[in-house]
Motif scaffolding. Sequence first.
Motif, PDB file in Angstrom:
ATOM      1  N   GLU A 147      -6.136  -0.868   2.381  1.00  0.00           N
ATOM      2  CA  GLU A 147      -5.604   0.227   1.147  1.00  0.00           C
ATOM      3  C   GLU A 147      -6.962   0.162   1.888  1.00  0.00           C
ATOM      4  OE1 GLU A 147      -6.564   1.263  -2.428  1.00  0.00           O
ATOM      5  OE2 GLU A 147      -7.166  -0.838  -2.220  1.00  0.00           O
ATOM      6  N   GLN A 198     -12.965   6.459  -6.262  1.00  0.00           N
ATOM      7  CA  GLN A 198     -12.991   5.500  -5.116  1.00  0.00           C
ATOM      8  C   GLN A 198     -13.708   5.158  -4.340  1.00  0.00           C
ATOM      9  OE1 GLN A 198      -9.211   3.733  -4.777  1.00  0.00           O
ATOM     10  NE2 GLN A 198      -9.433   1.963  -4.209  1.00  0.00           N
ATOM     11  N   TYR A 241      -3.545  11.214  -1.883  1.00  0.00           N
ATOM     12  CA  TYR A 241      -4.118   9.541  -2.243  1.00  0.00           C
ATOM     13  C   TYR A 241      -4.238   8.340  -1.682  1.00  0.00           C
ATOM     14  CZ  TYR A 241      -5.541   6.110  -5.802  1.00  0.00           C
ATOM     15  OH  TYR A 241      -5.870   5.142  -6.931  1.00  0.00           O
ATOM     16  N   ARG A 250       4.322   1.181  -9.732  1.00  0.00           N
ATOM     17  CA  ARG A 250       2.970   1.347  -9.202  1.00  0.00           C
ATOM     18  C   ARG A 250       3.542   3.487  -9.493  1.00  0.00           C
ATOM     19  NH1 ARG A 250      -0.810   3.050 -10.910  1.00  0.00           N
ATOM     20  NH2 ARG A 250      -2.773   3.019 -10.059  1.00  0.00           N
ATOM     21  N   ASN A 305      -8.589   9.805  -3.704  1.00  0.00           N
ATOM     22  CA  ASN A 305      -9.696   8.932  -3.836  1.00  0.00           C
ATOM     23  C   ASN A 305     -10.641   9.291  -4.282  1.00  0.00           C
ATOM     24  OD1 ASN A 305      -6.837   7.800  -1.930  1.00  0.00           O
ATOM     25  ND2 ASN A 305      -7.652   6.308  -3.217  1.00  0.00           N
ATOM     26  N   VAL A 351       0.265  -1.280  -0.036  1.00  0.00           N
ATOM     27  CA  VAL A 351      -0.056   0.226   0.037  1.00  0.00           C
ATOM     28  C   VAL A 351       0.424   1.458  -0.021  1.00  0.00           C
ATOM     29  CG1 VAL A 351      -1.823   0.918   1.272  1.00  0.00           C
ATOM     30  CG2 VAL A 351      -1.549  -1.268   1.403  1.00  0.00           C
ATOM     31  N   HIS A 395       1.831   6.964 -11.030  1.00  0.00           N
ATOM     32  CA  HIS A 395       1.543   7.948 -10.390  1.00  0.00           C
ATOM     33  C   HIS A 395       2.194   9.253 -11.074  1.00  0.00           C
ATOM     34  CE1 HIS A 395      -1.975   6.340  -8.867  1.00  0.00           C
ATOM     35  NE2 HIS A 395      -1.839   5.611  -8.090  1.00  0.00           N
ATOM     36  N   GLY A 437      -3.559   4.432  -2.381  1.00  0.00           N
ATOM     37  CA  GLY A 437      -3.428   3.197  -3.368  1.00  0.00           C
ATOM     38  C   GLY A 437      -2.841   1.598  -2.566  1.00  0.00           C
ATOM     39  N   LYS A 438      -2.842   0.398  -3.742  1.00  0.00           N
ATOM     40  CA  LYS A 438      -2.707  -0.559  -3.218  1.00  0.00           C
ATOM     41  C   LYS A 438      -1.874  -0.941  -4.895  1.00  0.00           C
ATOM     42  CE  LYS A 438      -6.613  -2.783  -4.289  1.00  0.00           C
ATOM     43  NZ  LYS A 438      -7.082  -2.416  -4.804  1.00  0.00           N
ATOM     44  N   THR A 439      -0.833  -1.980  -4.676  1.00  0.00           N
ATOM     45  CA  THR A 439      -0.337  -2.623  -5.865  1.00  0.00           C
ATOM     46  C   THR A 439      -0.120  -4.157  -6.032  1.00  0.00           C
ATOM     47  OG1 THR A 439       1.365  -2.635  -7.570  1.00  0.00           O
ATOM     48  CG2 THR A 439       1.927  -2.276  -5.703  1.00  0.00           C
TER      49      THR A 439
END
Length: 91
Positions: free
Chosen positions: A61, A76, A20, A31, A73, A9, A35, A22-24
């Motif tokens: 996340e 989302q 922001y 990643r 976010n 994360v 961004h 996010g996760k990957t």
Amino acid sequence: AWKEDGWGVYALYNNYGLYYIGKTDTSLKSRIRRHKSKKYKKWDKFSWYQTKDYAHAIELESILLRIMNPSGNKKQARGKNKPKRENLLVK
């Protein structure tokens, strides 16, 4: 230690604070670089948290989004990650 490939994360920050989360499921490093090319003017600092596996990244996340609700976010947060509200009052 930074691993090229892995789960985790990440958080992106700007002058106003957290922007922001996010996760990957691949490389945290790549990643964050993606961004940077897309949202460069919206953030200038980041932090990352490597997890044991992708399931942990998903859970972390989700928890962070529900607690922090960063401005980046918004789209989302209105979707599938919208927190469920429960009445916790004891009668």
